[in-house]
Design an enzyme around this catalytic site. Structure first.
Site, PDB file in Angstrom:
ATOM      1  N   HIS A 150      -4.822  14.423 -10.770  1.00 63.10           N
ATOM      2  CA  HIS A 150      -4.936  12.984 -11.011  1.00 63.10           C
ATOM      3  C   HIS A 150      -4.084  12.537 -12.198  1.00 63.10           C
ATOM      4  O   HIS A 150      -3.650  11.390 -12.254  1.00 63.10           O
ATOM      5  CB  HIS A 150      -6.399  12.608 -11.242  1.00 63.10           C
ATOM      6  CG  HIS A 150      -7.227  12.663  -9.990  1.00 63.10           C
ATOM      7  ND1 HIS A 150      -7.279  11.628  -9.087  1.00 63.10           N
ATOM      8  CD2 HIS A 150      -8.013  13.650  -9.482  1.00 63.10           C
ATOM      9  CE1 HIS A 150      -8.072  11.956  -8.077  1.00 63.10           C
ATOM     10  NE2 HIS A 150      -8.537  13.177  -8.292  1.00 63.10           N
ATOM     11  N   ASP A 165      -1.609   9.476 -12.010  1.00 59.51           N
ATOM     12  CA  ASP A 165      -1.620   8.321 -12.915  1.00 59.51           C
ATOM     13  C   ASP A 165      -0.229   8.033 -13.460  1.00 59.51           C
ATOM     14  O   ASP A 165       0.203   6.875 -13.534  1.00 59.51           O
ATOM     15  CB  ASP A 165      -2.597   8.559 -14.069  1.00 59.51           C
ATOM     16  CG  ASP A 165      -4.044   8.526 -13.622  1.00 59.51           C
ATOM     17  OD1 ASP A 165      -4.306   8.035 -12.507  1.00 59.51           O
ATOM     18  OD2 ASP A 165      -4.919   8.989 -14.383  1.00 59.51           O
ATOM     19  N   ASN A 222      -2.431  13.205  -5.804  1.00 56.48           N
ATOM     20  CA  ASN A 222      -3.623  13.562  -6.575  1.00 56.48           C
ATOM     21  C   ASN A 222      -4.178  14.917  -6.155  1.00 56.48           C
ATOM     22  O   ASN A 222      -4.604  15.728  -6.987  1.00 56.48           O
ATOM     23  CB  ASN A 222      -4.696  12.491  -6.424  1.00 56.48           C
ATOM     24  CG  ASN A 222      -4.330  11.192  -7.119  1.00 56.48           C
ATOM     25  OD1 ASN A 222      -3.649  11.198  -8.138  1.00 56.48           O
ATOM     26  ND2 ASN A 222      -4.767  10.076  -6.560  1.00 56.48           N
ATOM     27  N   ASP A 231      -4.360   2.595  -4.804  1.00 60.82           N
ATOM     28  CA  ASP A 231      -2.901   2.580  -4.628  1.00 60.82           C
ATOM     29  C   ASP A 231      -2.447   1.333  -3.875  1.00 60.82           C
ATOM     30  O   ASP A 231      -1.421   1.344  -3.199  1.00 60.82           O
ATOM     31  CB  ASP A 231      -2.445   3.841  -3.894  1.00 60.82           C
ATOM     32  CG  ASP A 231      -3.122   4.018  -2.531  1.00 60.82           C
ATOM     33  OD1 ASP A 231      -3.989   3.179  -2.183  1.00 60.82           O
ATOM     34  OD2 ASP A 231      -2.794   4.979  -1.815  1.00 60.82           O
ATOM     35  N   ASP A 244       0.855  -1.187   0.000  1.00 55.69           N
ATOM     36  CA  ASP A 244       0.000   0.000   0.000  1.00 55.69           C
ATOM     37  C   ASP A 244       0.891   1.237   0.000  1.00 55.69           C
ATOM     38  O   ASP A 244       1.778   1.379   0.849  1.00 55.69           O
ATOM     39  CB  ASP A 244      -0.915   0.019   1.229  1.00 55.69           C
ATOM     40  CG  ASP A 244      -1.924   1.158   1.174  1.00 55.69           C
ATOM     41  OD1 ASP A 244      -3.001   0.948   0.596  1.00 55.69           O
ATOM     42  OD2 ASP A 244      -1.605   2.243   1.702  1.00 55.69           O
TER      43      ASP A 244
END
Length: 576
Positions: A405, A409, A400, A438, A392
């Site tokens: 975003h 990405d 973000n 994530d 994680d």
């Protein structure tokens, strides 16, 4: 639009009646009447050509194909009329037979047949055919149909006529071929009109098109009759069909487009009905040329049995038709092969998309569930080892929120590549998947030691700085590690994922950017943490004891104590 078409039809036919009346009632000198007759025929042919071509370019699908083919047919017919009028009205000499005009007239049905075949809607499995292939195969179908009819006519009637009177038979034979080919076109229109699905879609266009072909056929039949009767010239009234026919074809081309239903329910219902009729229509369209070939084959065989020989003309024409059919079949086979390749590629693409994450290219959760289930099954049955890692990213939401975003990405792609390289460089192989957001999962076919080494390599690799929108960003990762045989009873995917989540959650609570793993005795241990660089990494085989700063939490995976926030628990594996 329908009212406008009706007005155009009435006005056009009224003009045809006026022209025919002028050239037949003797109100003008005969030379002028003949010139007006030829001009009216040529003007009608040019108008039909231009209308079919212009409207065809503005339509799509079957409505485009039949108009473009008919434009080519009417252009050929107009070329024949041009030669006819040149001899009759300009040079004032009889038109030789055969002549270049006959070539133009006989090319008309070659293009008209595929035009009519185009009205048959292509089925779904042929909707991906290239337009070039559709044009070529339709044209070949038309040539096979016309050629087959010519062979059949020669083998039964025309050949005998040609051999009986060499001085006049060729002219009569050519004259007879006109109504024969026109009759075929009229019959084809009639067959299309009795199909309810086609009639509903093309009623206006079929009615006008059939009327135009009938008009041409009537005048052609009168021409053949007069030639057979030995008439020296054709009365101008007999040319009325040649004037009206092209005009009616032009009106058919100018008919409004066929609109599909916009209501979803009606569209779905129409699609279902069309699907039921598509296969039959497609088979009919494909079998028509070959059915005619079978008929002429029988005629040739009958001629050979009856006379012991076959007319050389019949043999040459029959061979030509067979070659055209073979060319069409080869094109169809090549196109089918291309379609199969395309279908295979599409299936592979769909399979890839169904099992891979669209952003990172890693396996998705559904695919990982399958791999994990298979690994657990092999472990329970065969005792194969394996280790599960749950990764994680730490505070990735800030990327973000602050950089957008799009930047997030791009960062995920970079981190996914690093994660995969870390697993590959571990030397044990493994399955890497994006579990969602994530979170990532790794399944390694090795023991706990290899799993922890890989987990440490993952933390180090992901922590390396990366440039994001001009910012030098370093992203940590918390990893939970659990071995497949850490439990005494048969392991399940749900149990493994829950305990890998517990271990990862402990790494989060311990300062993030670290690794926690379950030891073989069920104890949760700190394996590695970037905040504690001196923390050793060693699993001492059967001793199961820590060393140095390695901590032992003592959280048994089978106990409720130490359970993380329920919102963090991963639900049982799902299959989609």
């Amino acid at each position: 639009m329908a009212t406008s078409l009706s007005r155009r039809t009435i006005a056009s036919l009224s003009a045809v009646v006026v022209v025919v009346a002028v050239i037949t009632l003797g109100v003008v000198p005969k030379a002028f009447a003949v010139a007006l007759d030829d001009f009216a025929q040529l003007a009608g042919g040019v108008a039909a050509t231009a209308t079919c071509w212009y409207t065809g370019r503005r339509r799509t699908g079957a409505e485009r194909r039949w108009r473009v083919f008919m434009a080519a047919g009417m252009a050929s017919w107009s070329g024949g009329i041009l030669f006819w009028g040149l001899y009759r009205s300009v040079l004032h000499i009889p038109l030789p037979s055969p002549s270049f005009a006959d070539i133009g007239f006989f090319l008309f049905p070659v293009f008209a047949v595929p035009a009519l075949l185009s009205v048959v809607i292509r089925p779904v499995r042929r909707s991906r055919l290239s337009s070039t292939h559709a044009w070529i195969t339709s044209l070949l179908d038309g040539m096979v149909v016309v050629g087959s009819l010519f062979v059949l006519s020669w083998a039964t009637v025309l050949g005998q006529v040609a051999r009986s009177d060499e001085s006049d038979s060729l002219k009569f034979m050519l004259a007879l071929m006109y109504p024969v080919t026109d009759l075929v076109l009229v019959i084809m229109v009639g067959l299309l009109a009795v199909v309810p699905r086609i009639l509903r879609r093309y009623r206006m266009q079929l009615v006008l098109l059939a009327a135009g072909l009938v008009a041409l056929s009537v005048s052609d039949s009168l021409y053949a009759y007069l030639v057979a009767a030995g008439a020296e010239e054709m009365p101008l009234i007999a040319d009325a069909g040649f004037i009206a026919g092209p005009i009616l074809i032009a009106l058919a081309a100018s008919a409004p487009s066929v609109h599909r239903p916009t209501n979803d329910a009606r569209a779905a219902s129409g699609t279902t009905r069309a699907l039921r009729g598509w296969s039959a229509s497609d088979r009919s369209q494909l079998l028509v040329p070959y059915a005619l070939m079978a008929v002429i084959g029988v005629a040739v065989a009958a001629q050979w049995i009856a006379s012991g020989s076959v007319d050389p003309v019949v043999l040459v024409l029959f061979f030509t038709v067979v070659v055209l059919s073979l060319i069409r079949q080869v094109l169809t086979l090549l196109q089918n092969d291309a379609l199969l390749r395309e279908l295979s590629a599409a299936q592979s693409e769909l399979s890839y998309r169904a099992h891979h994450d669209g952003l990172t290219g890693l396996l998705n959760r559904s695919a990982f569930d399958e791999h994990l289930g298979n690994a657990i099954d092999r472990h329970n049955r065969l005792g194969e080892i394996g280790v599960l890692l749950l990764v994680d990213l730490d505070d990735f939401k800030a990327i973000n929120d602050r950089l957008g975003h799009g930047a997030g990405d791009r960062s995920l792609k970079t981190l996914s590549r690093r994660l995969t390289e870390s697993v590959t460089d571990g030397g044990n192989g493994g399955i890497v998947a994006r579990f969602g957001g994530d979170e990532f999962t790794v399944l390694i076919p090795a023991g706990i030691d290899a799993g922890c080494r890989t987990a440490r390599a993952i933390v180090d690799a992901l922590r390396l700085p990366q440039d994001i929108e001009g910012h030098n960003v370093s992203i940590g990762a918390s990893v939970g590690v659990v071995e497949l045989d850490v439990f005494e009873k048969a392991v399940t995917a749900d149990t493994l994922l829950r305990n890998a989540d517990r271990a990862m959650y402990e790494a989060k609570k311990n300062g993030k950017a670290g690794v926690f793993a379950y030891d073989s005795d069920g104890s949760l241990r700190l394996v590695y943490n970037l905040g504690e660089r001196s923390a050793p990494f060693a699993w001492w085989g059967d001793e199961r004891t820590g060393h140095g700063h390695q901590s032992k939490r003592g959280i048994n995976p089978n106990m409720v104590a130490g359970e993380p926030d329920p919102a963090r628990l991963i639900a049982p594996p799902t299959r989609t």
